[in-house]
Design a protein around this motif. Structure first.
Motif, PDB file in Angstrom:
ATOM      1  N   GLN A  88      -8.547   7.889  15.916  1.00 23.07           N
ATOM      2  CA  GLN A  88      -7.806   9.119  15.653  1.00 23.07           C
ATOM      3  C   GLN A  88      -8.084  10.108  16.784  1.00 23.07           C
ATOM      4  O   GLN A  88      -9.231  10.362  17.120  1.00 23.07           O
ATOM      5  N   ILE A  89      -6.996  10.638  17.389  1.00 22.29           N
ATOM      6  CA  ILE A  89      -7.140  11.562  18.513  1.00 22.29           C
ATOM      7  C   ILE A  89      -6.225  12.758  18.284  1.00 22.29           C
ATOM      8  O   ILE A  89      -5.042  12.593  17.996  1.00 22.29           O
ATOM      9  N   THR A  90      -6.758  13.967  18.407  1.00 21.57           N
ATOM     10  CA  THR A  90      -5.957  15.186  18.295  1.00 21.57           C
ATOM     11  C   THR A  90      -5.893  15.865  19.656  1.00 21.57           C
ATOM     12  O   THR A  90      -6.897  15.956  20.363  1.00 21.57           O
ATOM     13  N   GLY A  91      -4.671  16.303  20.029  1.00 28.36           N
ATOM     14  CA  GLY A  91      -4.530  16.959  21.323  1.00 28.36           C
ATOM     15  C   GLY A  91      -3.094  17.350  21.603  1.00 28.36           C
ATOM     16  O   GLY A  91      -2.287  17.527  20.681  1.00 28.36           O
ATOM     17  N   THR A  92      -2.750  17.434  22.890  1.00 34.58           N
ATOM     18  CA  THR A  92      -1.458  17.977  23.323  1.00 34.58           C
ATOM     19  C   THR A  92      -0.775  17.031  24.305  1.00 34.58           C
ATOM     20  O   THR A  92      -1.432  16.429  25.154  1.00 34.58           O
ATOM     21  N   VAL A  93       0.558  16.919  24.178  1.00 32.16           N
ATOM     22  CA  VAL A  93       1.342  16.116  25.113  1.00 32.16           C
ATOM     23  C   VAL A  93       1.357  16.813  26.470  1.00 32.16           C
ATOM     24  O   VAL A  93       1.775  17.966  26.588  1.00 32.16           O
ATOM     25  N   ASP A  94       0.879  16.109  27.487  1.00 34.77           N
ATOM     26  CA  ASP A  94       0.846  16.673  28.829  1.00 34.77           C
ATOM     27  C   ASP A  94       2.159  16.389  29.562  1.00 34.77           C
ATOM     28  O   ASP A  94       2.819  17.297  30.042  1.00 34.77           O
ATOM     29  N   LYS A  95       2.572  15.128  29.620  1.00 34.00           N
ATOM     30  CA  LYS A  95       3.792  14.765  30.355  1.00 34.00           C
ATOM     31  C   LYS A  95       4.434  13.540  29.725  1.00 34.00           C
ATOM     32  O   LYS A  95       3.753  12.576  29.403  1.00 34.00           O
TER      33      LYS A  95
ATOM     34  N   LEU B  38      -2.939  11.591  16.716  1.00 32.01           N
ATOM     35  CA  LEU B  38      -2.451  10.231  16.889  1.00 32.01           C
ATOM     36  C   LEU B  38      -3.400   9.237  16.234  1.00 32.01           C
ATOM     37  O   LEU B  38      -4.616   9.406  16.289  1.00 32.01           O
ATOM     38  N   HIS B  39      -2.845   8.202  15.646  1.00 32.64           N
ATOM     39  CA  HIS B  39      -3.633   7.114  15.063  1.00 32.64           C
ATOM     40  C   HIS B  39      -3.189   5.820  15.712  1.00 32.64           C
ATOM     41  O   HIS B  39      -1.996   5.541  15.821  1.00 32.64           O
ATOM     42  N   GLY B  40      -4.136   5.019  16.157  1.00 33.65           N
ATOM     43  CA  GLY B  40      -3.790   3.769  16.807  1.00 33.65           C
ATOM     44  C   GLY B  40      -5.018   3.087  17.363  1.00 33.65           C
ATOM     45  O   GLY B  40      -6.153   3.360  16.935  1.00 33.65           O
ATOM     46  N   ILE B  41      -4.812   2.213  18.323  1.00 30.61           N
ATOM     47  CA  ILE B  41      -5.936   1.483  18.908  1.00 30.61           C
ATOM     48  C   ILE B  41      -5.817   1.497  20.430  1.00 30.61           C
ATOM     49  O   ILE B  41      -4.711   1.609  20.983  1.00 30.61           O
ATOM     50  N   TYR B  42      -6.949   1.396  21.096  1.00 28.03           N
ATOM     51  CA  TYR B  42      -6.957   1.285  22.551  1.00 28.03           C
ATOM     52  C   TYR B  42      -6.703  -0.170  22.938  1.00 28.03           C
ATOM     53  O   TYR B  42      -7.232  -1.099  22.319  1.00 28.03           O
TER      54      TYR B  42
ATOM     55  N   GLY C 232      -3.615  -0.944  32.830  1.00 26.59           N
ATOM     56  CA  GLY C 232      -4.963  -0.594  32.405  1.00 26.59           C
ATOM     57  C   GLY C 232      -5.049  -0.080  30.981  1.00 26.59           C
ATOM     58  O   GLY C 232      -4.227  -0.429  30.126  1.00 26.59           O
ATOM     59  N   LYS C 233      -6.028   0.787  30.732  1.00 26.67           N
ATOM     60  CA  LYS C 233      -6.320   1.268  29.383  1.00 26.67           C
ATOM     61  C   LYS C 233      -5.202   2.162  28.859  1.00 26.67           C
ATOM     62  O   LYS C 233      -4.757   3.092  29.534  1.00 26.67           O
ATOM     63  N   GLN C 234      -4.742   1.846  27.639  1.00 25.26           N
ATOM     64  CA  GLN C 234      -3.685   2.616  26.989  1.00 25.26           C
ATOM     65  C   GLN C 234      -4.024   2.787  25.514  1.00 25.26           C
ATOM     66  O   GLN C 234      -4.766   1.988  24.937  1.00 25.26           O
ATOM     67  N   PHE C 235      -3.458   3.832  24.920  1.00 26.18           N
ATOM     68  CA  PHE C 235      -3.602   4.035  23.480  1.00 26.18           C
ATOM     69  C   PHE C 235      -2.298   3.600  22.828  1.00 26.18           C
ATOM     70  O   PHE C 235      -1.240   4.189  23.068  1.00 26.18           O
ATOM     71  N   LYS C 236      -2.348   2.538  22.012  1.00 27.30           N
ATOM     72  CA  LYS C 236      -1.158   2.018  21.350  1.00 27.30           C
ATOM     73  C   LYS C 236      -0.989   2.719  20.001  1.00 27.30           C
ATOM     74  O   LYS C 236      -1.814   2.569  19.104  1.00 27.30           O
TER      75      LYS C 236
ATOM     76  N   GLY D 148       0.808  -1.209   0.000  1.00 26.69           N
ATOM     77  CA  GLY D 148       0.000   0.000   0.000  1.00 26.69           C
ATOM     78  C   GLY D 148       0.834   1.248   0.000  1.00 26.69           C
ATOM     79  O   GLY D 148       2.047   1.217   0.057  1.00 26.69           O
ATOM     80  N   LYS D 149       0.180   2.402  -0.036  1.00 30.10           N
ATOM     81  CA  LYS D 149       0.859   3.683   0.005  1.00 30.10           C
ATOM     82  C   LYS D 149       0.692   4.298   1.376  1.00 30.10           C
ATOM     83  O   LYS D 149      -0.179   3.936   2.143  1.00 30.10           O
ATOM     84  N   ALA D 150       1.568   5.277   1.644  1.00 29.64           N
ATOM     85  CA  ALA D 150       1.512   5.954   2.934  1.00 29.64           C
ATOM     86  C   ALA D 150       0.114   6.481   3.188  1.00 29.64           C
ATOM     87  O   ALA D 150      -0.470   7.174   2.379  1.00 29.64           O
ATOM     88  N   GLY D 151      -0.431   6.165   4.348  1.00 30.36           N
ATOM     89  CA  GLY D 151      -1.723   6.710   4.739  1.00 30.36           C
ATOM     90  C   GLY D 151      -2.905   5.886   4.290  1.00 30.36           C
ATOM     91  O   GLY D 151      -4.036   6.166   4.669  1.00 30.36           O
ATOM     92  N   GLU D 152      -2.686   4.846   3.480  1.00 28.81           N
ATOM     93  CA  GLU D 152      -3.824   4.087   2.968  1.00 28.81           C
ATOM     94  C   GLU D 152      -4.324   3.050   3.966  1.00 28.81           C
ATOM     95  O   GLU D 152      -5.479   2.664   3.929  1.00 28.81           O
ATOM     96  N   PHE D 153      -3.439   2.581   4.848  1.00 29.59           N
ATOM     97  CA  PHE D 153      -3.814   1.471   5.719  1.00 29.59           C
ATOM     98  C   PHE D 153      -4.397   1.998   7.025  1.00 29.59           C
ATOM     99  O   PHE D 153      -3.700   2.426   7.913  1.00 29.59           O
ATOM    100  N   LEU D 154      -5.694   2.016   7.143  1.00 29.49           N
ATOM    101  CA  LEU D 154      -6.384   2.423   8.365  1.00 29.49           C
ATOM    102  C   LEU D 154      -7.416   1.352   8.694  1.00 29.49           C
ATOM    103  O   LEU D 154      -8.524   1.356   8.166  1.00 29.49           O
ATOM    104  N   PRO D 155      -7.073   0.386   9.529  1.00 26.89           N
ATOM    105  CA  PRO D 155      -8.012  -0.691   9.849  1.00 26.89           C
ATOM    106  C   PRO D 155      -9.290  -0.135  10.473  1.00 26.89           C
ATOM    107  O   PRO D 155      -9.322   0.977  10.981  1.00 26.89           O
ATOM    108  N   ASP D 156     -10.314  -0.946  10.468  1.00 24.54           N
ATOM    109  CA  ASP D 156     -11.610  -0.525  11.008  1.00 24.54           C
ATOM    110  C   ASP D 156     -11.506  -0.129  12.478  1.00 24.54           C
ATOM    111  O   ASP D 156     -12.243   0.722  12.955  1.00 24.54           O
ATOM    112  N   THR D 157     -10.566  -0.772  13.200  1.00 19.76           N
ATOM    113  CA  THR D 157     -10.454  -0.507  14.636  1.00 19.76           C
ATOM    114  C   THR D 157      -9.601   0.723  14.941  1.00 19.76           C
ATOM    115  O   THR D 157      -9.479   1.114  16.089  1.00 19.76           O
ATOM    116  N   MET D 158      -8.954   1.319  13.906  1.00 13.81           N
ATOM    117  CA  MET D 158      -8.055   2.445  14.126  1.00 13.81           C
ATOM    118  C   MET D 158      -8.818   3.658  14.638  1.00 13.81           C
ATOM    119  O   MET D 158      -9.875   4.017  14.126  1.00 13.81           O
TER     120      MET D 158
END
Length: 751
Positions: A43-50, A91-95, A102-106, A31-41
């Motif tokens: 997307q979160i936009t925000g700021t690094v806290d720590k 960020l793109h990933g899965i929980y 506990g719960k993490q975003f991979k 595939g090409k860059a950006g084409e592979f987004l599984p159904d479970t993926m």
């Protein structure tokens, strides 16, 4: 893995009103860059806290992230090429659900996010993520340029001068910083395909900038010489990617020089030719090694020396130092004594025994002398009497030692000012040279050096160059301690050569005889019985690594400070690596002794630290307010403050000097709650805890145990099994160091 710049004309790229630099770390095959987004993926936009954890070598990071549309921060785990707190990403990933945490975003891939929305952009820039821009300046920039602010800063930064308070220089700096964030990330991403991690990639980029890939394509081996942390293996992998021939003379030459450097890191200054050829052929897989080696010898890059039936290979520069050290030692040893020496000796006030007075007489009669002996035998008392003799003889005396701590101890013991050898010689700013040398010798009649077992060949060479032709040199040290960390075995070679008088003190005096630390140290040397007492030498039996770690933490943090009255307990380990090595113990001790504070690259305010590499450029402020150049391997201190906005750390060293480290220079520091025994040489600590777990015959030797034990002044606790302790105490093996100083000295003496 690749980057793509978001396209402003593509609505899909700007759907949420932002301009992005995309790092894609997982792409479907074919595939090409950006084409592979599984159904479970997700997307979160925000700021690094720590940033909770970061491995600078491979970029693996655990951080707390504040999403734009959620109230609580989330934990993100993944690889970031570069990340700062307050930085903005999509960020793109899965929980996932970690069994312990506990719960993490991979993280799968991320996008460095520059907001297009004017309000968000002003808020983002006002967080100080770009040096030179704070809240007030961010407001002015966004007010002037609106949503185009990032484009202006990156492509036409000169327009920033239209804003009051921003001059041409600051505008240029801001532009460079914005551009660097994107260009550098793209370059580092390309470097990852060669196995170069983010930390090393940043060093390579900083050194070569736009020439990075020219160097990689033409001579990647150049990086070995230019950049700390680039190994032959890394450079060779890049060269193979560039289709450099396996039998290339350039490749073989670099491999040979790399092996000689490795040999010097292990303490030797040369290597038997057969051993070098064998190692080089294994490393390079080429049959042309000996031919290239002979060519290097003929061109002056290396030097071949035949001793007996063995041919030794040196780097040419280190061989020249060894030969010249031998000549200068020999010249010093031919001094003639003063006529009135006996009269001055008789006038001295002191209660010395016959051997000690003999040492004073020998010092008076010799241009070069060695005074050696273990703890409690009166080396300090004898040295003080030698100093008195020369002062009464109206001689100028200089005192020095290899490290700051050793120099401080020398000052306290003699009542006279002592400095490090480096400071005495005077660093020549911007170089690795010294201001005192053969053309500008020291102003002294007598130079006395303590802790001489730590003196390596290169530092000995610089010291000898600066000794005036008519001066005397007295070397004081314990011949049974570990040899220098640097290449060479100067004290042992000098003693073995018999080119100069050596006085060894062996009698343990009454005030020292009551100490089991001193008695056991001498028993280790002689193979005698060792008393595991409850006076000042304690032993705690622990079988497993986990038991040892928990026991060490308990002693250091809880029981020993109360028992001994000492706030800081020093842990000394035989090894740097493994479960109870200094690296792992430092992390555990930091969490126990200095918990809960924000950290930067693993460091916190209040941490005990050690400088791990000679830096001849860095400035430090002396206790008297003067500024001096040079911070050296083994200097220890404490972190006073961390300024995240200005990105620097202030350190107060044990000798009272202060220094400022930029964040990018923190690789020169290590935590120092636990030190290896090697790193502790030249220092004394009121209380020492030494964990013993691994037995490695070539490393965990009697000399290492003896050196560690003799660092303790008031009390030592050894944690491990009695069987392992006894095994190490009886391991008289000495790691072979290939040096030629002894042979050169004997050859000169025979002429």
């Amino acid at each position: 893995m690749q980057f793509r710049r978001a396209n402003r004309d593509n609505p899909a790229d700007l759907a949420d009103g932002s301009l992005r630099l995309i790092c894609i770390s997982a792409i479907q095959k074919g595939g090409k860059a950006g084409e592979f987004l599984p159904d479970t993926m997700e997307q979160i936009t925000g700021t690094v806290d720590k940033i909770r954890f970061r491995n600078e070598e491979n970029g693996y990071t655990i951080l707390s992230f504040e999403p734009d549309h959620e109230e609580l921060p989330i934990t993100v785990v993944g690889t970031f090429l570069r990340v700062d707190e307050k930085e903005r990403f999509t960020l793109h990933g899965i929980y996932t659900n970690h069994p312990k945490y506990g719960k993490q975003f991979k993280l799968d891939f991320y996008e460095s996010d520059f907001p297009d929305n004017v309000k968000l952009l002003e808020e983002y820039l006002g967080r100080g993520i770009i040096k030179g821009i704070g809240k007030v300046r961010a407001k002015s920039i966004v007010k002037k340029f609106g949503a185009d602010a990032i484009q202006v800063m990156e492509h036409t930064p000169e327009r920033l001068t239209e804003i009051p308070g921003i001059g041409k220089r600051l505008a240029e700096l801001i532009g460079n910083r914005v551009k660097e964030r994107t260009v550098m990330q793209e370059a580092m991403l390309k470097l990852t395909k060669y196995g170069i991690g983010p930390s090393l990639g940043a060093k390579i980029w900083k050194k070569y900038k736009e020439d990075t890939f020219h160097v990689l394509q033409t001579n990647p081996y150049q990086m070995i010489e230019d950049i700390d942390g680039v190994s032959f293996k890394t450079a060779d992998k890049i060269a193979m990617e560039m289709d450099m021939p396996k039998d290339s003379a350039r490749r073989i030459r670099s491999g040979i020089l790399f092996l000689l450097d490795q040999i010097m890191l292990s303490g030797s200054v040369c290597c038997p030719k057969g051993q070098l050829l064998n190692n080089a052929e294994k490393l390079l897989g080429s049959e042309r090694v000996e031919k290239v080696l002979d060519t290097m010898n003929g061109s002056g890059i290396i030097t071949s020396v035949l001793r007996g039936d063995t041919e030794y290979i040196y780097k040419a520069a280190i061989y020249a130092k060894e030969v010249n050290c031998a000549k200068m030692f020999a010249e010093l040893s031919r001094k003639t004594p003063a006529d009135d020496a006996e009269a001055v000796i008789r006038s001295l006030n002191g209660n010395l025994d016959e051997v000690q007075m003999g040492a004073v007489r020998t010092a008076a009669e010799s241009g070069l002398m060695v005074l050696t002996g273990g703890p409690g035998v009166g080396k300090t008392t004898t040295t003080n009497m030698i100093i008195q003799y020369f002062i009464k003889s109206k001689k100028t005396v200089l005192l020095a030692a290899p490290t700051g701590k050793a120099a401080k101890r020398m000052t306290e013991a003699t009542g006279m000012p002592a400095s490090t050898i480096h400071r005495m010689l005077g660093i020549e700013p911007g170089t690795q040279g010294f201001s005192h040398n053969e053309y500008n010798p020291l102003e002294a009649d007598v130079v006395i050096i303590d802790e001489t077992s730590m003196l390596d060949l290169s530092l000995a060479y610089s010291l000898l160059l600066a000794i005036p032709p008519d001066a005397r040199l007295i070397l004081v040290g314990d011949r049974n301690q570990l040899p220098s960390v640097g290449a060479g075995n100067v004290l042992a070679d000098l003693i073995a050569s018999k080119i100069c008088p050596v006085v060894e003190l062996t009698k343990i005096y009454r005030q020292a005889a009551g100490s089991d630390i001193i008695r056991n140290a001498h028993s280790i040397l002689t193979g005698g019985s060792i008393t595991l007492s409850n006076r000042d030498f304690f032993f705690k039996n622990c079988d497993t690594a986990e038991e040892i770690k928990e026991t060490v933490l308990h002693y250091v943090a809880d029981s020993l400070p109360a028992f001994t009255g000492e706030k800081e307990i020093q842990v000394l380990t035989p090894l740097k690596v493994r479960e109870v090595g200094s690296t792992n113990m430092n992390l555990l001790l930091q969490e126990r002794l200095n918990p809960g504070k924000e950290d930067v690259k693993g460091f916190r305010e209040g941490d005990r630290v050690i400088h791990i590499k000679n830096n001849y450029i860095m400035k430090k402020t002396l206790p008297n307010g003067k500024v001096e150049t040079g911070i050296f391997n083994g200097d220890t201190g404490k972190i006073l403050s961390i300024d995240k906005e200005q990105e620097y750390v202030d350190v107060l060293f044990d000798d009272g000097c202060k220094a400022r480290y930029e964040f990018e220079g923190l690789s020169q520091l290590n935590l120092a709650y636990a030190l290896t025994v090697h790193k502790s040489q030249g220092s004394e600590y009121p209380v020492v805890v030494m964990p013993l777990y691994d037995y490695i015959p070539d490393i965990t030797t009697m000399n290492l145990l003896y050196t560690g034990i003799t660092r303790a002044k008031k009390c030592i606790v050894i944690v491990g099994t009695a069987q392992r302790f006894q095994k190490i105490a009886k391991n008289f093996r000495k790691g072979a160091r290939y040096t030629g100083l002894q042979d050169e000295l004997k050859e000169i003496a025979a002429r």
